[in-house]
Design an enzyme around this catalytic site. Sequence first.
Site, PDB file in Angstrom:
ATOM      1  N   GLY A  12       1.286  -0.998   0.261  1.00  0.00           N
ATOM      2  CA  GLY A  12       0.297  -0.017   0.178  1.00  0.00           C
ATOM      3  C   GLY A  12       0.915   1.376  -0.269  1.00  0.00           C
ATOM      4  N   LEU A  35      -4.637  -6.706  -1.686  1.00  0.00           N
ATOM      5  CA  LEU A  35      -4.075  -6.803  -3.061  1.00  0.00           C
ATOM      6  C   LEU A  35      -5.453  -5.866  -3.395  1.00  0.00           C
ATOM      7  CD1 LEU A  35      -2.300  -8.519  -5.534  1.00  0.00           C
ATOM      8  CD2 LEU A  35      -0.956  -7.576  -4.355  1.00  0.00           C
ATOM      9  N   ASN A  37      -6.429  -3.001  -1.715  1.00  0.00           N
ATOM     10  CA  ASN A  37      -6.302  -1.380  -2.317  1.00  0.00           C
ATOM     11  C   ASN A  37      -4.609  -0.943  -3.191  1.00  0.00           C
ATOM     12  OD1 ASN A  37      -6.810   0.741  -2.273  1.00  0.00           O
ATOM     13  ND2 ASN A  37      -6.133   1.997  -0.820  1.00  0.00           N
ATOM     14  N   SER A 126      -3.586   6.807  13.704  1.00  0.00           N
ATOM     15  CA  SER A 126      -4.004   8.298  13.220  1.00  0.00           C
ATOM     16  C   SER A 126      -4.183   9.407  14.066  1.00  0.00           C
ATOM     17  CB  SER A 126      -5.222   7.795  12.101  1.00  0.00           C
ATOM     18  OG  SER A 126      -6.313   9.570  11.807  1.00  0.00           O
ATOM     19  N   TYR A 151     -14.321   4.206  11.380  1.00  0.00           N
ATOM     20  CA  TYR A 151     -13.040   4.267  11.294  1.00  0.00           C
ATOM     21  C   TYR A 151     -12.068   4.219  12.032  1.00  0.00           C
ATOM     22  CZ  TYR A 151      -7.798   4.928   9.447  1.00  0.00           C
ATOM     23  OH  TYR A 151      -6.836   5.653   9.398  1.00  0.00           O
ATOM     24  N   LYS A 155      -9.203   2.278  15.060  1.00  0.00           N
ATOM     25  CA  LYS A 155      -8.297   2.891  15.254  1.00  0.00           C
ATOM     26  C   LYS A 155      -7.997   2.783  17.100  1.00  0.00           C
ATOM     27  CE  LYS A 155      -6.477   2.532  11.564  1.00  0.00           C
ATOM     28  NZ  LYS A 155      -6.061   1.642  11.037  1.00  0.00           N
ATOM     29  N   GLY A 296     -18.187  16.364   9.480  1.00  0.00           N
ATOM     30  CA  GLY A 296     -17.519  15.915  10.287  1.00  0.00           C
ATOM     31  C   GLY A 296     -15.787  17.186  10.021  1.00  0.00           C
TER      32      GLY A 296
HETATM   33  P1  NAD Z   1      -3.180   1.421   2.324  1.00  0.00           P
HETATM   34  O1  NAD Z   1      -4.768   1.258   1.354  1.00  0.00           O
HETATM   35  O2  NAD Z   1      -2.475   2.286   0.727  1.00  0.00           O
HETATM   36  O3  NAD Z   1      -2.191   0.637   2.622  1.00  0.00           O
HETATM   37  C1  NAD Z   1      -3.133  -0.455   2.992  1.00  0.00           C
HETATM   38  C2  NAD Z   1      -2.420  -1.700   2.549  1.00  0.00           C
HETATM   39  O4  NAD Z   1      -2.868  -3.023   3.364  1.00  0.00           O
HETATM   40  C3  NAD Z   1      -3.286  -2.403   0.908  1.00  0.00           C
HETATM   41  O5  NAD Z   1      -2.146  -2.471   0.295  1.00  0.00           O
HETATM   42  C4  NAD Z   1      -3.822  -2.994   1.177  1.00  0.00           C
HETATM   43  O6  NAD Z   1      -3.985  -4.483   0.381  1.00  0.00           O
HETATM   44  C5  NAD Z   1      -3.745  -4.332   2.112  1.00  0.00           C
HETATM   45  N1  NAD Z   1      -4.435  -4.857   2.935  1.00  0.00           N
HETATM   46  C6  NAD Z   1      -5.629  -4.331   3.412  1.00  0.00           C
HETATM   47  N2  NAD Z   1      -6.136  -4.889   3.987  1.00  0.00           N
HETATM   48  C7  NAD Z   1      -5.632  -5.988   4.636  1.00  0.00           C
HETATM   49  C8  NAD Z   1      -5.422  -7.701   4.790  1.00  0.00           C
HETATM   50  N3  NAD Z   1      -7.028  -7.851   5.421  1.00  0.00           N
HETATM   51  N4  NAD Z   1      -4.860  -8.321   4.581  1.00  0.00           N
HETATM   52  C9  NAD Z   1      -3.733  -8.389   3.830  1.00  0.00           C
HETATM   53  N5  NAD Z   1      -4.163  -6.922   3.021  1.00  0.00           N
HETATM   54  C10 NAD Z   1      -5.061  -5.798   3.613  1.00  0.00           C
HETATM   55  O7  NAD Z   1      -2.823   2.656   2.658  1.00  0.00           O
HETATM   56  P2  NAD Z   1      -2.233   3.204   3.360  1.00  0.00           P
HETATM   57  O8  NAD Z   1      -2.588   4.891   3.081  1.00  0.00           O
HETATM   58  O9  NAD Z   1      -0.946   2.667   2.754  1.00  0.00           O
HETATM   59  O10 NAD Z   1      -2.799   3.253   5.164  1.00  0.00           O
HETATM   60  C11 NAD Z   1      -1.623   2.620   6.143  1.00  0.00           C
HETATM   61  C12 NAD Z   1      -2.144   2.751   7.533  1.00  0.00           C
HETATM   62  O11 NAD Z   1      -1.968   3.485   7.778  1.00  0.00           O
HETATM   63  C13 NAD Z   1      -3.492   1.669   7.388  1.00  0.00           C
HETATM   64  O12 NAD Z   1      -3.729   1.185   8.723  1.00  0.00           O
HETATM   65  C14 NAD Z   1      -4.253   3.479   7.987  1.00  0.00           C
HETATM   66  O13 NAD Z   1      -5.551   3.353   8.308  1.00  0.00           O
HETATM   67  C15 NAD Z   1      -2.689   4.001   7.903  1.00  0.00           C
HETATM   68  N6  NAD Z   1      -3.201   5.104   8.437  1.00  0.00           N
HETATM   69  C16 NAD Z   1      -3.265   6.160   7.024  1.00  0.00           C
HETATM   70  C17 NAD Z   1      -2.784   6.979   7.076  1.00  0.00           C
HETATM   71  C18 NAD Z   1      -3.328   7.953   5.385  1.00  0.00           C
HETATM   72  O14 NAD Z   1      -3.805   9.327   5.812  1.00  0.00           O
HETATM   73  N7  NAD Z   1      -3.017   7.158   4.925  1.00  0.00           N
HETATM   74  C19 NAD Z   1      -3.407   8.773   8.352  1.00  0.00           C
HETATM   75  C20 NAD Z   1      -3.263   7.662   9.167  1.00  0.00           C
HETATM   76  C21 NAD Z   1      -3.396   6.501   9.297  1.00  0.00           C
HETATM   77  C1  WQD Z   2      -7.245  17.767   4.236  1.00  0.00           C
HETATM   78  C2  WQD Z   2      -7.876  18.827   4.201  1.00  0.00           C
HETATM   79  C3  WQD Z   2     -10.377  18.687   3.525  1.00  0.00           C
HETATM   80  C4  WQD Z   2     -10.405  17.202  -0.296  1.00  0.00           C
HETATM   81  C5  WQD Z   2      -7.698  12.140   6.352  1.00  0.00           C
HETATM   82  C6  WQD Z   2      -8.661  11.298   7.306  1.00  0.00           C
HETATM   83  C7  WQD Z   2      -7.882  11.446   8.734  1.00  0.00           C
HETATM   84  C8  WQD Z   2      -6.535  10.548   8.408  1.00  0.00           C
HETATM   85  C9  WQD Z   2      -6.074  11.429   6.926  1.00  0.00           C
HETATM   86  C10 WQD Z   2      -6.513   8.387   7.755  1.00  0.00           C
HETATM   87  C11 WQD Z   2      -9.260  19.211   5.159  1.00  0.00           C
HETATM   88  C12 WQD Z   2      -9.657  19.522   2.331  1.00  0.00           C
HETATM   89  C13 WQD Z   2     -10.275  17.905   0.775  1.00  0.00           C
HETATM   90  C14 WQD Z   2     -10.891  18.569  -0.973  1.00  0.00           C
HETATM   91  C15 WQD Z   2     -10.988  20.042  -0.289  1.00  0.00           C
HETATM   92  N1  WQD Z   2      -6.093   9.021   7.877  1.00  0.00           N
HETATM   93  N2  WQD Z   2     -10.237  19.316   1.254  1.00  0.00           N
HETATM   94  N3  WQD Z   2     -11.721  19.704  -0.354  1.00  0.00           N
HETATM   95  O1  WQD Z   2      -9.583  14.573   5.940  1.00  0.00           O
HETATM   96  O2  WQD Z   2      -7.598  15.816   6.762  1.00  0.00           O
HETATM   97  O3  WQD Z   2      -7.605  13.816   7.221  1.00  0.00           O
HETATM   98  O4  WQD Z   2      -6.727  10.904   6.429  1.00  0.00           O
HETATM   99  O5  WQD Z   2      -6.490   8.345   9.011  1.00  0.00           O
HETATM  100  O6  WQD Z   2      -8.053  10.100   9.448  1.00  0.00           O
HETATM  101  O7  WQD Z   2      -9.886  11.742   8.485  1.00  0.00           O
HETATM  102  O8  WQD Z   2      -7.904  15.210   5.456  1.00  0.00           O
HETATM  103  O9  WQD Z   2      -6.904  15.054   2.976  1.00  0.00           O
HETATM  104  O10 WQD Z   2      -9.735  14.159   3.255  1.00  0.00           O
HETATM  105  O11 WQD Z   2      -8.269  16.488   3.824  1.00  0.00           O
HETATM  106  O12 WQD Z   2     -10.657  21.575   0.502  1.00  0.00           O
HETATM  107  O13 WQD Z   2     -10.827  18.201  -2.364  1.00  0.00           O
HETATM  108  O14 WQD Z   2      -8.264  18.815   3.040  1.00  0.00           O
HETATM  109  O15 WQD Z   2     -11.791  19.850   4.017  1.00  0.00           O
HETATM  110  O16 WQD Z   2      -9.818  20.541   5.967  1.00  0.00           O
HETATM  111  P1  WQD Z   2      -8.111  15.109   6.556  1.00  0.00           P
HETATM  112  P2  WQD Z   2      -8.220  14.757   3.830  1.00  0.00           P
END
Ligand code: NAD
Ligand code: WQD
Length: 337
Positions: A12, A35, A37, A126, A151, A155, A296
């Site tokens: 991912g 796979l 995502n 997160s 979601y 966490k 939200g």
């Molecule tokens: P992503 O979707 O790109 O990566 C997640 C990967 O996990 C994918 O490759 C998917 O195929 C795999 N996956 C999902 N469920 C699975 C399962 N049951 N078994 C095996 N593989 C599985 O997401 P990311 O952005 O890389 O995020 C990774 C982690 O970080 C997640 O736990 C997400 O909640 C956390 N996180 C992400 C963000 C963000 O903004 N990207 C922010 C905070 C926390």
């Molecule tokens: C960022 C800013 C929007 C899209 C999310 C999850 C959080 C974490 C990170 C996983 C905000 C603004 C966005 C658009 C906009 N993920 N925006 N127009 O909401 O801070 O966080 O991702 O854990 O849990 O909630 O990220 O990238 O969606 O938004 O104006 O088309 O951009 O309002 O202020 P967010 P985001």
Amino acid sequence: MNKTILVTGGLGYIGSHTVVELQKNAYNVVVVDDLSNSKKEVAERITAITGEPVKLYISDINDQDDLEALFELEAIDGVVHFAAFKSVGESVNEPFKYYANNIGGMIALQKVMNKHRVSSVVFSSSCTVYGDTKQSPIDETHPVVDAISPYGTTKIVCEQILKDLCKHSGVKGVILRYFNPVGAHPSARIGELPLGVPNNLVPYITQTAAGIREKLTVFGNDYNTPDGTNIRDYIHVVDLAKAHVKAMDYALTMDQEYDIFNLGTGKGHSVLEVIKAFEKVSGTDLPHVIGDRRTGDVEQIWADASKAENKLEWTCQYDMEDMMDTAWKWQQSLGAG
Ligand code: NAD
Ligand code: WQD
């Protein structure tokens, strides 16, 4: 002997960048990913960066037999656990899908780790666990409150499960609370692959600049912030990945039961500032309009990341323009196929 780390969700967005940094730091890496995502070819792209093959198991971590077989075959020393679903909006519509995969996956993994006496784990949490906070910068002592979404609930529950196991079952856990990961590897070989219309700001910006989306809607400019738009702590994904190497080093040697770290730059940027930085590095005018607030959305949140900086001896190297520049190069590489 080099330690072997299992990276769940290692193909991912954040996982792939972390595999690169773990390999660069002499860890043997095994990846499990279903796979759901991601794409298999990401493994080859990682190898193109590091020169090292990726040992890949294509499997759902909820499949206990498959996971068991993996732990039988590989001598795992520690686990970085990314595998989860991550769309806040989707989780509101399909909460059980999120509880089952994210919480179920954590339980399945911990069961097998326990059986094989693997105790060190780094977990992707997160800043969403802080809820609709009014306090920034926010540090790790801030209470974890009612989640904004299912979601977020996953966490909070996974953090709690991990803490229980650390207190009572000898697990050594490092919980990392990411703020807003953006950008891509400077090689433009790996990056974020959003499916469908992106919810997140930066992929929406790069797809708009690439002509895939007509225009960006800024979700509200009547917030109590200097320019009226939301403020977030955007962190480059390579800086985030490097923090995982430090966290794994720590998890393998730590004395205390568990530890929690914010991962952000410690600086807040408004939506309009992000757009401005993107326009500067890309040399384009980004079509955008001001729209309604998104339900939200937290008004403003950024990290106090000093605990990670001090205790993990980690600092961010990339600034906002680097984040936009690498995100744009990655988007352009996708456009070229
Ligand atoms: P992503 O979707 O790109 O990566 C997640 C990967 O996990 C994918 O490759 C998917 O195929 C795999 N996956 C999902 N469920 C699975 C399962 N049951 N078994 C095996 N593989 C599985 O997401 P990311 O952005 O890389 O995020 C990774 C982690 O970080 C997640 O736990 C997400 O909640 C956390 N996180 C992400 C963000 C963000 O903004 N990207 C922010 C905070 C926390
Ligand atoms: C960022 C800013 C929007 C899209 C999310 C999850 C959080 C974490 C990170 C996983 C905000 C603004 C966005 C658009 C906009 N993920 N925006 N127009 O909401 O801070 O966080 O991702 O854990 O849990 O909630 O990220 O990238 O969606 O938004 O104006 O088309 O951009 O309002 O202020 P967010 P985001």
